[in-house]
Design an enzyme around this catalytic site. Structure first.
Site, PDB file in Angstrom:
ATOM      1  CB  THR A 178      -0.925   0.031   1.232  1.00 58.31           C
ATOM      2  OG1 THR A 178      -1.615  -1.212   1.329  1.00 58.31           O
ATOM      3  CG2 THR A 178      -1.951   1.140   1.163  1.00 58.31           C
ATOM      4  N   GLY A 208      -9.421  -5.058   0.639  1.00 58.93           N
ATOM      5  CA  GLY A 208      -8.787  -4.876   1.940  1.00 58.93           C
ATOM      6  C   GLY A 208      -9.291  -3.644   2.661  1.00 58.93           C
ATOM      7  CB  THR A 229       0.586   0.423   4.875  1.00 57.94           C
ATOM      8  OG1 THR A 229       1.324  -0.729   4.416  1.00 57.94           O
ATOM      9  CG2 THR A 229       1.440   1.163   5.893  1.00 57.94           C
ATOM     10  CG  HIS A 231      -3.195  -9.016   7.570  1.00 58.64           C
ATOM     11  ND1 HIS A 231      -4.060  -9.466   8.537  1.00 58.64           N
ATOM     12  CD2 HIS A 231      -3.326  -9.854   6.514  1.00 58.64           C
ATOM     13  CE1 HIS A 231      -4.676 -10.554   8.097  1.00 58.64           C
ATOM     14  NE2 HIS A 231      -4.234 -10.806   6.882  1.00 58.64           N
TER      15      HIS A 231
HETATM   16  N1  GLY Z   1      -3.523  -2.898   3.434  1.00 59.34           N
HETATM   17  C1  GLY Z   1      -3.906  -3.189   2.121  1.00 59.34           C
HETATM   18  C2  GLY Z   1      -4.518  -4.474   1.982  1.00 59.34           C
HETATM   19  O1  GLY Z   1      -4.431  -5.355   2.831  1.00 59.34           O
HETATM   20  O2  GLY Z   1      -5.154  -4.665   0.972  1.00 59.34           O
END
Ligand code: GLY
Length: 307
Positions: A178, A208, A229, A231
């Site tokens: 990200t 996400g 940014t 997970h």
């Molecule tokens: N942080 C971006 C995603 O997990 O899509």
């Protein structure tokens, strides 16, 4: 007093790539800061900074977006303005040259907040947002990472995004996860912008945290602006952006960000990072991953980078 800070994504970024990540973030800040110095809005500056990061193959957004399980560089993006909570976002778009421009077009249109898939691309066509051949977003590095992951999955029989998958692994081997920018303009306006190629080998259709207000992106004149940014499922489940901004009101903002990241990791399992600007223009950044490119600048001060 204006200020701006950008991130190039948190992840297991190898040390030799640190200079490249810092330099790319610095270039994005230079573009955003030049706009702010000329009196542009925080929203224009944050969008322009993210566009620079989307065009840089170093980062996981636009050119260089990671590939989903079908090998496609589908992307998500969002922009938000603090004064009126105006918000525009897109998910799962393919072949939009700069997804952040499409998010901005959704915000300006004002009817809806979040458009996804082929209909969002159709909206881009109608709104005059530049499209491109999806191949423009592919790079040798993203194809290599996808191929390696496929081979590893075939060898081990272990699929990504299952319960035993380590979210840290999913943040990318050679790149962060990200990109984002947050800014305060000279008039006190606040904005956040986030764009991402998401997680490598994500299930097709997965969206996400980045385009979800309050999770990966948030701006509120009373609280500040934040771009996350990391997970995405962890950020979604903890409503990360809003909660981290709330926590930053009464504490040292850097410590508040780190505590929010560590709390999210303890409760859900994923790692990440974030940048924020407070209503008074103070900037902060934190990560609990191996690296995260960062650059920022406040009016009258020198540009800084971090990793
Ligand atoms: N942080 C971006 C995603 O997990 O899509």
């Amino acid at each position: 007093m204006w200020s701006i800070i950008v991130h190039g994504g948190a992840g297991a970024i190898p040390g030799p790539l640190e200079a490249q990540h810092r330099a790319g973030c610095a270039r994005a800040v230079e573009v955003g800061a030049a706009l702010l110095a000329r009196g542009a809005s925080a929203l224009d500056a944050a969008q322009a900074a993210v566009r620079v990061l989307e065009d840089d193959p170093t980062f996981n957004a636009g050119v260089g977006a990671t590939l989903d399980a079908r090998g496609l560089p589908l992307t998500d993006a969002a922009v938000m303005r603090g004064e009126d909570l105006a918000y525009g976002a897109v998910g799962q778009v393919l072949g939009v040259r700069n997804p952040i421009d499409l998010a901005r077009a959704v915000l300006e249109d004002g009817r809806h907040c979040l458009l996804v898939g082929p209909n969002a691309v159709e909206f881009a066509r109608d709104a005059g947002v530049a499209l491109c051949d999806p191949a423009r977003h592919l790079t040798e590095a993203t194809i290599r990472a996808y191929t390696a992951r496929r081979e590893e999955e075939a060898r081990s029989g272990r699929r990504a995004a299952t319960a035993d998958w380590d979210p840290q692994e999913g943040l990318g081997v050679d790149r962060g996860n990200t990109v984002g920018a947050v800014a305060r303009d000279a008039a006190g306006g606040l904005a956040a912008a986030t764009s991402t190629g998401g997680l490598l080998m994500r299930y097709p259709g997965r969206v996400g945290d980045s385009p979800v207000a309050g999770a990966g992106t948030y701006a509120d004149a009373e609280l500040g602006a934040l771009s996350a940014t990391g997970h995405g499922e962890t950020m979604l489940r903890t409503v990360f952006a809003l909660r981290a901004l709330q926590a930053a009101q009464a504490a040292d903002p850097t410590e508040a960000l780190l505590a929010a990241l560590d709390d999210a990791r303890a409760r859900v399992g994923g790692k990440g990072g974030a940048i924020l600007v407070l209503p008074d223009g103070r900037l902060a950044h934190a990560r609990n991953t191996r690296g995260m490119g960062v650059a920022g600048q406040r009016e009258g001060e020198a540009l800084f980078t971090a990793f």
